[in-house]
Design a protein around this motif. Structure first.
Motif: not given
Length: 306
Positions: A137-162
């Motif tokens: 029941g989460v409204d907004i998820t901040v996820r860090i990882g490879p792009r996957v087809d999860s059925g979720l909709i949203g925006r990519t903020l940026a590629a993670q720089q190490q």
């Protein structure tokens, strides 16, 4: 069937506690029990197994939970879309984020958000485990990882720089690595999470595959900030995402970035920072506006990459 009874039911199902539900709604626990009992009588079904140690949904309760939650969320979204004359956001919003990223970058923005919208109740859940936002029941998820087809909709903020880094004191004693292979002779401070000790990967250009190297060192931990503190004390070399470092650490030369000609990673795929929501959550004006607020707060490009 009362809407209040449905809200109590959803909260008990989430918290697995009548007492926690009563505290949340600031009502007596007996009131919650009475509403749930009435709901079960109206439906002609038992929704919970109750014991002195735990409360959990029955199989029929599980099915009803999914449908009832969506119905209540649709109703709340409809109320949100009506808005208020002052444009203020109100009601409850659930945000999930990785632990360190959430503490460093999401929590300060939530404080700003609630200063602007005092009637908004935010539940900020910080965990490094991947959750199912639909089930939780989460409204907004901040996820860090490879792009996957999860059925979720949203925006990519940026590629993670190490960034590979070490303190000037460490480099003065042990020398400066010039290539990733040189790290094999250095004291590397390694993160060890649920999938074991991290391996480090490097490549010279995006057209090349990442190649792993088996670095080692005197300290590993499941807490990145412990390792970062050790690096600041001169105990070794770290490889962490840019968002984890304090920018003043580089500005004040407490840490020195290394191997700038190589792209570092802790996986064979590029990781991205994404803000994701289930499709039905995006019907809510509240979710859309908070997502936009977070994106603006992070910046484009993100402030930590400047």
């Amino acid at each position: 069937m009362q809407l209040k009874a449905l809200r109590y039911f959803l909260m008990v199902a989430t918290t697995r506690s009548f007492l926690a539900t009563a505290r949340h709604f600031q009502v007596p626990a007996s009131s919650v029990s009475r509403f749930i009992a009435t709901l079960e009588k109206d439906l002609g079904r038992q929704l919970f197994y109750r014991s002195t140690r735990a409360v959990r949904l029955t199989e029929e309760g599980e099915r009803f939970y999914q449908q009832a939650r969506e119905a209540v969320e649709l109703l709340d979204a409809a109320v949100d879309d009506l808005g208020r004359d002052d444009g203020a956001l109100h009601g409850r919003l659930r945000i999930n984020a990785p632990e360190a990223f959430g503490r460093l970058h999401v929590a300060p923005l939530v404080n700003q958000l609630q200063a602007a919208h005092p009637a908004l109740e935010v539940e900020l859940q910080l965990t490094d485990a991947y959750i199912d936002p639909v089930q939780e029941g989460v409204d907004i998820t901040v996820r860090i990882g490879p792009r996957v087809d999860s059925g979720l909709i949203g925006r990519t903020l940026a590629a993670q720089q190490q960034i590979v880094a070490a303190s000037p004191a460490y480099l003065a004693e042990h020398g400066t690595p010039e290539t990733p292979a040189d790290l094999l002779d250095h004291r590397c401070l390694l993160y060890k999470g649920q999938f074991g000790r991290q391996r480090w990967y490097f490549r010279e250009s995006p057209s090349q595959p990442f190649e792993g190297i088996n670095v080692s060192g005197p300290l590993c931990s499941n807490n990145a900030e412990v390792l970062l503190a050790a690096a600041l004390e001169g105990h070794g070399v770290v490889l962490f995402p840019s968002w984890l470092y304090h920018r003043e650490s580089f500005a004040k030369q407490q840490l020195v970035p290394l191997l700038g000609a190589w792209e570092g990673s802790v996986a064979t795929e590029t990781s991205y920072i994404q803000l994701l929501s289930p499709e039905n959550k995006l019907r809510s004006r509240k979710v859309r506006e908070v997502t936009a607020f977070l994106l603006e707060g992070f910046g484009t490009p993100p402030a930590w990459d400047l």
